[in-house]
Design a protein around this motif. Sequence first.
Motif, mmCIF file in Angstrom:
data_model
loop_
_atom_site.group_PDB
_atom_site.id
_atom_site.type_symbol
_atom_site.label_atom_id
_atom_site.label_comp_id
_atom_site.label_asym_id
_atom_site.label_seq_id
_atom_site.Cartn_x
_atom_site.Cartn_y
_atom_site.Cartn_z
ATOM 1 N N ASP A 122 -0.197 -0.979 -11.773
ATOM 2 C CA ASP A 122 0.040 0.191 -11.133
ATOM 3 C C ASP A 122 1.582 1.626 -11.573
ATOM 4 O O ASP A 122 1.086 2.718 -10.484
ATOM 5 C CB ASP A 122 -0.098 0.077 -9.960
ATOM 6 N N SER A 180 0.747 -1.342 0.159
ATOM 7 C CA SER A 180 -0.021 0.379 -0.296
ATOM 8 C C SER A 180 1.568 1.336 -0.051
ATOM 9 O O SER A 180 2.107 1.410 0.328
ATOM 10 C CB SER A 180 -0.890 0.323 1.193
ATOM 11 N N VAL A 184 -9.042 0.031 -10.679
ATOM 12 C CA VAL A 184 -8.826 0.959 -9.041
ATOM 13 C C VAL A 184 -9.728 0.643 -8.309
ATOM 14 O O VAL A 184 -9.330 0.533 -7.533
ATOM 15 C CB VAL A 184 -7.817 1.923 -9.251
ATOM 16 N N ASN A 192 -4.297 0.281 -2.215
ATOM 17 C CA ASN A 192 -3.988 -1.019 -1.582
ATOM 18 C C ASN A 192 -4.279 -1.921 -2.548
ATOM 19 O O ASN A 192 -4.120 -1.885 -3.809
ATOM 20 C CB ASN A 192 -5.316 -1.257 -0.899
ATOM 21 N N ARG A 193 -3.324 -3.019 -2.691
ATOM 22 C CA ARG A 193 -3.323 -4.658 -3.038
ATOM 23 C C ARG A 193 -2.802 -3.733 -4.206
ATOM 24 O O ARG A 193 -3.587 -3.732 -5.689
ATOM 25 C CB ARG A 193 -3.975 -5.196 -3.589
ATOM 26 N N ARG A 210 -10.307 -1.532 -5.220
ATOM 27 C CA ARG A 210 -8.406 -0.960 -4.312
ATOM 28 C C ARG A 210 -8.404 0.333 -3.804
ATOM 29 O O ARG A 210 -7.224 0.218 -2.840
ATOM 30 C CB ARG A 210 -7.394 -1.913 -5.148
ATOM 31 N N LYS A 232 -0.673 -3.771 -7.446
ATOM 32 C CA LYS A 232 0.144 -4.574 -8.670
ATOM 33 C C LYS A 232 1.542 -3.629 -9.674
ATOM 34 O O LYS A 232 0.870 -2.863 -9.431
ATOM 35 C CB LYS A 232 -0.894 -4.466 -9.686
#
Length: 118
Positions: A88, A16, A62, A82-83, A65, A85
Amino acid sequence: VQLQASGGGLVQAGGSLRLSCAASGSIFSINAMTWYRQAPGKQRELVAVITSGGTTNYADFVKGRFTISGDNAKNTVYLQMNRLKPEDTAVYYCNAFLHAGENAGDYWGQGTQVTVSS
Protein backbone atom coordinates in the motif's frame (compact mmCIF):
# COMPACT_ATOMS: atom_id res chain seq x y z
CA VAL A 1 -10.16 25.94 -5.96
CA GLN A 2 -7.70 23.98 -3.84
CA LEU A 3 -7.62 20.42 -2.58
CA GLN A 4 -5.55 19.87 0.55
CA ALA A 5 -4.69 16.29 1.43
CA SER A 6 -3.30 15.26 4.79
CA GLY A 7 -2.91 12.28 7.09
CA GLY A 8 -0.15 10.30 5.47
CA GLY A 9 2.79 8.90 7.38
CA LEU A 10 4.81 5.86 8.32
CA VAL A 11 3.03 2.88 9.81
CA GLN A 12 3.83 -0.76 10.40
CA ALA A 13 2.10 -3.48 8.45
CA GLY A 14 -1.28 -4.21 9.95
CA GLY A 15 -1.68 -0.67 11.19
CA SER A 16 -4.11 2.06 10.22
CA LEU A 17 -4.08 5.57 8.84
CA ARG A 18 -6.81 8.06 8.02
CA LEU A 19 -6.38 10.42 5.11
CA SER A 20 -8.36 13.61 4.67
CA CYS A 21 -8.86 15.85 1.67
CA ALA A 22 -10.59 19.18 1.92
CA ALA A 23 -11.72 21.18 -1.10
CA SER A 24 -11.91 24.93 -0.75
CA GLY A 25 -12.65 27.92 -2.91
CA SER A 26 -15.61 29.09 -4.91
CA ILE A 27 -17.17 25.66 -5.25
CA PHE A 28 -20.73 25.39 -6.43
CA SER A 29 -21.06 21.63 -6.20
CA ILE A 30 -18.97 18.47 -6.10
CA ASN A 31 -20.05 15.46 -8.13
CA ALA A 32 -17.54 12.96 -6.78
CA MET A 33 -14.31 12.73 -4.85
CA THR A 34 -11.75 10.05 -5.50
CA TRP A 35 -8.55 8.75 -3.95
CA TYR A 36 -5.78 7.58 -6.26
CA ARG A 37 -2.33 6.33 -5.44
CA GLN A 38 0.96 6.05 -7.24
CA ALA A 39 3.81 3.85 -6.14
CA PRO A 40 7.37 4.42 -7.40
CA GLY A 41 7.73 3.19 -10.94
CA LYS A 42 4.03 2.43 -11.30
CA GLN A 43 1.08 4.16 -12.88
CA ARG A 44 -1.44 6.07 -10.83
CA GLU A 45 -4.35 3.84 -9.88
CA LEU A 46 -7.81 4.44 -8.50
CA VAL A 47 -8.30 3.41 -4.89
CA ALA A 48 -11.82 4.51 -3.97
CA VAL A 49 -14.50 6.95 -5.08
CA ILE A 50 -17.55 8.48 -3.43
CA THR A 51 -20.28 10.45 -5.16
CA SER A 52 -22.18 13.37 -3.69
CA GLY A 53 -25.06 10.98 -3.15
CA GLY A 54 -22.90 8.67 -1.07
CA THR A 55 -22.35 5.89 -3.58
CA THR A 56 -18.94 4.30 -3.11
CA ASN A 57 -16.73 2.06 -5.16
CA TYR A 58 -13.40 0.46 -4.37
CA ALA A 59 -10.50 -1.14 -6.15
CA ASP A 60 -10.41 -4.86 -5.49
CA PHE A 61 -7.06 -4.61 -3.74
CA VAL A 62 -8.53 -2.44 -0.92
CA LYS A 63 -11.98 -3.93 -0.53
CA GLY A 64 -12.62 -4.89 3.06
CA ARG A 65 -9.66 -2.85 4.32
CA PHE A 66 -10.27 0.75 3.24
CA THR A 67 -13.37 2.87 3.73
CA ILE A 68 -14.10 6.11 1.91
CA SER A 69 -16.50 8.62 3.42
CA GLY A 70 -17.41 12.22 2.86
CA ASP A 71 -18.75 15.30 4.57
CA ASN A 72 -20.65 17.32 1.98
CA ALA A 73 -21.00 20.31 4.29
CA LYS A 74 -17.22 20.51 4.63
CA ASN A 75 -16.38 19.48 1.05
CA THR A 76 -14.12 16.88 2.61
CA VAL A 77 -13.42 13.25 1.83
CA TYR A 78 -11.76 10.73 4.12
CA LEU A 79 -10.02 7.44 3.52
CA GLN A 80 -9.80 5.13 6.50
CA MET A 81 -7.09 2.58 5.78
CA ASN A 82 -6.93 -0.50 7.98
CA ARG A 83 -4.79 -3.63 7.86
CA LEU A 84 -2.21 -1.81 5.79
CA LYS A 85 0.28 -3.81 3.77
CA PRO A 86 3.74 -2.85 2.49
CA GLU A 87 2.31 -2.86 -1.03
CA ASP A 88 0.00 0.00 0.00
CA THR A 89 3.07 2.24 0.11
CA ALA A 90 2.49 5.08 -2.33
CA VAL A 91 1.71 8.74 -2.68
CA TYR A 92 -2.03 9.13 -2.27
CA TYR A 93 -3.79 11.84 -4.25
CA CYS A 94 -7.30 13.14 -3.92
CA ASN A 95 -9.34 14.24 -6.88
CA ALA A 96 -12.64 16.03 -7.14
CA PHE A 97 -14.91 16.54 -10.09
CA LEU A 98 -16.65 19.76 -9.25
CA HIS A 99 -18.36 22.88 -10.51
CA ALA A 100 -16.74 26.20 -9.64
CA GLY A 101 -18.23 29.29 -11.18
CA GLU A 102 -18.68 28.59 -14.87
CA ASN A 103 -16.09 25.83 -14.84
CA ALA A 104 -16.50 22.11 -14.31
CA GLY A 105 -13.74 19.58 -14.23
CA ASP A 106 -11.16 17.62 -12.34
CA TYR A 107 -9.09 19.15 -9.57
CA TRP A 108 -6.18 17.43 -7.80
CA GLY A 109 -4.61 17.67 -4.37
CA GLN A 110 -0.87 17.69 -3.82
CA GLY A 111 -0.55 14.11 -2.60
CA THR A 112 0.34 12.65 0.77
CA GLN A 113 2.94 9.93 1.31
CA VAL A 114 1.91 6.67 2.92
CA THR A 115 4.71 4.28 3.85
CA VAL A 116 4.00 0.86 5.30
CA SER A 117 6.93 -0.99 6.79
CA SER A 118 7.08 -4.77 6.99
